[in-house]
Motif scaffolding. Structure first.
Motif, PDB file in Angstrom:
ATOM      1  N   CYS A  79       0.799  -1.248  -0.031  1.00 24.33           N
ATOM      2  CA  CYS A  79       0.031   0.023   0.029  1.00 24.33           C
ATOM      3  C   CYS A  79       0.956   1.403   0.039  1.00 24.33           C
ATOM      4  N   VAL A  80       0.508   2.104  -0.592  1.00 24.36           N
ATOM      5  CA  VAL A  80       1.227   3.615  -0.743  1.00 24.36           C
ATOM      6  C   VAL A  80       1.145   4.378   0.472  1.00 24.36           C
ATOM      7  N   GLY A  81       2.152   5.109   0.717  1.00 22.10           N
ATOM      8  CA  GLY A  81       1.974   6.058   1.790  1.00 22.10           C
ATOM      9  C   GLY A  81       2.030   5.327   3.327  1.00 22.10           C
ATOM     10  N   LEU A  82       2.589   4.414   3.532  1.00 18.91           N
ATOM     11  CA  LEU A  82       2.792   3.969   4.714  1.00 18.91           C
ATOM     12  C   LEU A  82       3.992   4.620   5.438  1.00 18.91           C
ATOM     13  N   ASP A  83       3.938   4.986   6.787  1.00 15.17           N
ATOM     14  CA  ASP A  83       4.742   5.583   7.469  1.00 15.17           C
ATOM     15  C   ASP A  83       6.126   4.507   7.734  1.00 15.17           C
ATOM     16  N   ALA A  84       7.024   5.266   7.706  1.00 14.82           N
ATOM     17  CA  ALA A  84       8.547   4.320   7.468  1.00 14.82           C
ATOM     18  C   ALA A  84       8.611   3.478   8.589  1.00 14.82           C
ATOM     19  N   GLU A  85       8.134   3.849  10.113  1.00 12.43           N
ATOM     20  CA  GLU A  85       8.115   3.173  11.038  1.00 12.43           C
ATOM     21  C   GLU A  85       7.242   1.732  11.003  1.00 12.43           C
ATOM     22  N   VAL A  86       6.139   2.000  10.383  1.00 11.98           N
ATOM     23  CA  VAL A  86       5.248   0.898   9.983  1.00 11.98           C
ATOM     24  C   VAL A  86       5.985   0.006   9.002  1.00 11.98           C
ATOM     25  N   GLN A  87       6.443   0.558   7.834  1.00 13.59           N
ATOM     26  CA  GLN A  87       7.013  -0.489   6.984  1.00 13.59           C
ATOM     27  C   GLN A  87       8.325  -1.161   7.638  1.00 13.59           C
TER      28      GLN A  87
ATOM     29  N   LEU B 292      -2.615   6.284  20.883  1.00 14.51           N
ATOM     30  CA  LEU B 292      -4.231   6.186  20.618  1.00 14.51           C
ATOM     31  C   LEU B 292      -5.143   6.412  21.694  1.00 14.51           C
ATOM     32  N   PRO B 293      -6.266   6.908  21.209  1.00 14.59           N
ATOM     33  CA  PRO B 293      -7.260   7.031  22.365  1.00 14.59           C
ATOM     34  C   PRO B 293      -7.624   5.556  22.804  1.00 14.59           C
ATOM     35  N   PRO B 294      -8.336   5.665  23.972  1.00 17.50           N
ATOM     36  CA  PRO B 294      -8.755   4.109  24.552  1.00 17.50           C
ATOM     37  C   PRO B 294      -9.946   3.919  23.662  1.00 17.50           C
ATOM     38  N   LEU B 295     -10.327   2.404  23.492  1.00 15.68           N
ATOM     39  CA  LEU B 295     -11.445   2.070  22.668  1.00 15.68           C
ATOM     40  C   LEU B 295     -12.580   2.022  23.470  1.00 15.68           C
ATOM     41  N   LYS B 296     -13.618   2.564  22.866  1.00 12.15           N
ATOM     42  CA  LYS B 296     -14.779   2.535  23.642  1.00 12.15           C
ATOM     43  C   LYS B 296     -15.904   1.547  22.949  1.00 12.15           C
ATOM     44  N   ASP B 297     -15.670   1.204  21.721  1.00 14.21           N
ATOM     45  CA  ASP B 297     -16.719   0.482  20.908  1.00 14.21           C
ATOM     46  C   ASP B 297     -15.576  -0.662  19.941  1.00 14.21           C
ATOM     47  N   PHE B 298     -16.260  -1.560  19.237  1.00 18.10           N
ATOM     48  CA  PHE B 298     -15.579  -2.538  18.515  1.00 18.10           C
ATOM     49  C   PHE B 298     -15.480  -1.869  17.317  1.00 18.10           C
ATOM     50  N   ILE B 299     -14.157  -2.323  16.530  1.00 16.43           N
ATOM     51  CA  ILE B 299     -13.839  -1.626  15.186  1.00 16.43           C
ATOM     52  C   ILE B 299     -14.319  -2.729  14.312  1.00 16.43           C
ATOM     53  N   LEU B 300     -14.775  -2.299  13.162  1.00 16.59           N
ATOM     54  CA  LEU B 300     -15.053  -3.264  11.968  1.00 16.59           C
ATOM     55  C   LEU B 300     -13.858  -3.164  10.854  1.00 16.59           C
ATOM     56  N   PRO B 301     -13.720  -4.016  10.240  1.00 14.04           N
ATOM     57  CA  PRO B 301     -12.640  -4.049   9.530  1.00 14.04           C
ATOM     58  C   PRO B 301     -12.759  -2.965   8.265  1.00 14.04           C
ATOM     59  N   GLY B 302     -11.970  -2.135   8.066  1.00 11.67           N
ATOM     60  CA  GLY B 302     -11.999  -1.043   7.133  1.00 11.67           C
ATOM     61  C   GLY B 302     -10.951   0.065   7.340  1.00 11.67           C
ATOM     62  N   GLY B 303     -11.371   1.165   6.953  1.00 10.21           N
ATOM     63  CA  GLY B 303     -10.453   2.378   7.152  1.00 10.21           C
ATOM     64  C   GLY B 303      -9.655   2.762   6.265  1.00 10.21           C
ATOM     65  N   GLY B 304      -9.677   2.362   4.931  1.00 13.58           N
ATOM     66  CA  GLY B 304      -8.764   2.499   3.868  1.00 13.58           C
ATOM     67  C   GLY B 304      -8.250   1.286   3.574  1.00 13.58           C
ATOM     68  N   MET B 305      -7.389   1.367   2.627  1.00 12.88           N
ATOM     69  CA  MET B 305      -6.820  -0.139   1.899  1.00 12.88           C
ATOM     70  C   MET B 305      -5.720  -0.520   2.874  1.00 12.88           C
ATOM     71  N   ALA B 306      -4.846   0.456   3.471  1.00 12.13           N
ATOM     72  CA  ALA B 306      -3.917  -0.451   3.979  1.00 12.13           C
ATOM     73  C   ALA B 306      -4.448  -0.713   5.284  1.00 12.13           C
ATOM     74  N   ALA B 307      -5.413  -0.234   6.040  1.00 17.08           N
ATOM     75  CA  ALA B 307      -6.071  -0.709   7.678  1.00 17.08           C
ATOM     76  C   ALA B 307      -6.692  -1.920   6.954  1.00 17.08           C
ATOM     77  N   SER B 308      -7.612  -1.975   5.913  1.00 14.29           N
ATOM     78  CA  SER B 308      -8.280  -3.152   5.586  1.00 14.29           C
ATOM     79  C   SER B 308      -7.420  -4.418   5.240  1.00 14.29           C
ATOM     80  N   CYS B 309      -6.251  -4.343   4.700  1.00 13.83           N
ATOM     81  CA  CYS B 309      -5.397  -5.468   4.337  1.00 13.83           C
ATOM     82  C   CYS B 309      -4.708  -5.791   5.627  1.00 13.83           C
ATOM     83  N   CYS B 310      -4.619  -4.933   6.645  1.00 11.47           N
ATOM     84  CA  CYS B 310      -3.934  -5.235   8.047  1.00 11.47           C
ATOM     85  C   CYS B 310      -5.211  -5.916   8.542  1.00 11.47           C
ATOM     86  N   HIS B 311      -6.119  -5.551   8.522  1.00  8.29           N
ATOM     87  CA  HIS B 311      -7.315  -6.452   9.217  1.00  8.29           C
ATOM     88  C   HIS B 311      -7.249  -7.865   8.855  1.00  8.29           C
TER      89      HIS B 311
END
Length: 188
Positions: A52-60, A104-123
């Motif tokens: 995926c394009v545009g990944l942060d260097a530390e994530v890469q 990151l802020p604390p989670l209050k709800d469940f997260i669905l897979p999504g949030g852009g291509m990189a996040a979806s691939c990571c899910h």
């Protein structure tokens, strides 16, 4: 280093068996082959995230290191008695996980897979990681498996979840939250 492949097909697996790293042959649907095969699949899904394009260097850098460790883990699972993943690898995952999770802020709800291509691939990678962990547990019921293998995958799935959140926020799409209220009918 093992033998180099000069010919890709050997026909030795046409009978439904495959060779392990120690030279022994097992059925292609054995628990051991399922475990290292799913680790290989996980490595491929992490490759999708890295594509995926545009990944942060530390994530890469983090995911590239994980790919190398997953290759080591696959080797450990492919060669009975081999030790490749160590406690230090798990400790490093925990440190990286904490570093990415801290802002990151604390989670209050469940997260669905999504949030852009990189996040979806990571899910997708996260769910394959959970399956790889289950396959290693299943293997451990019938053969000896070092506990580091299972612990590494467990910690990696946690890291991948945190990276899903990081990537969704970085994409501008944000995290996709499960809307549990949508099922509630208004009183009246």
């Amino acid at each position: 280093m093992g033998n180099r492949l000069s010919k890709i097909y050997t026909r030795t697996g046409d009978d439904g068996s495959t060779g392990l790293g120690d030279g022994s042959r097992v059925p292609k649907d054995s628990a051991r082959v399922n475990a290292y095969g799913t680790v290989d699949e996980l490595n491929s899904t992490i490759g999708m995230v890295l594509a995926c394009v545009g990944l942060d260097a530390e994530v890469q850098e983090t995911l590239t290191q994980v790919q190398h460790e997953l290759f080591d883990l696959g080797g450990e699972l492919c060669i009975p008695g081999m030790a490749m993943i160590e406690d230090a690898d798990i400790d490093r995952l925990e440190q990286v996980l904490d570093r990415f999770n801290e802002p990151l802020p604390p989670l209050k709800d469940f997260i669905l897979p999504g949030g852009g291509m990189a996040a979806s691939c990571c899910h997708l990678a996260r769910t394959v990681c959970r399956r790889a962990e289950r396959e290693v547990i299943a293997l451990g019921r019938v053969e000896s498996v070092r506990p580091q293998a299972q612990r590494y995958l467990n910690r990696l799935s946690d890291l991948l979840f945190v990276l899903c959140r990081v990537l969704a926020r970085a994409s501008g799409h944000g995290e996709v939250l499960w809307q549990h209220e949508r099922r509630r009918k208004p009183a009246g």
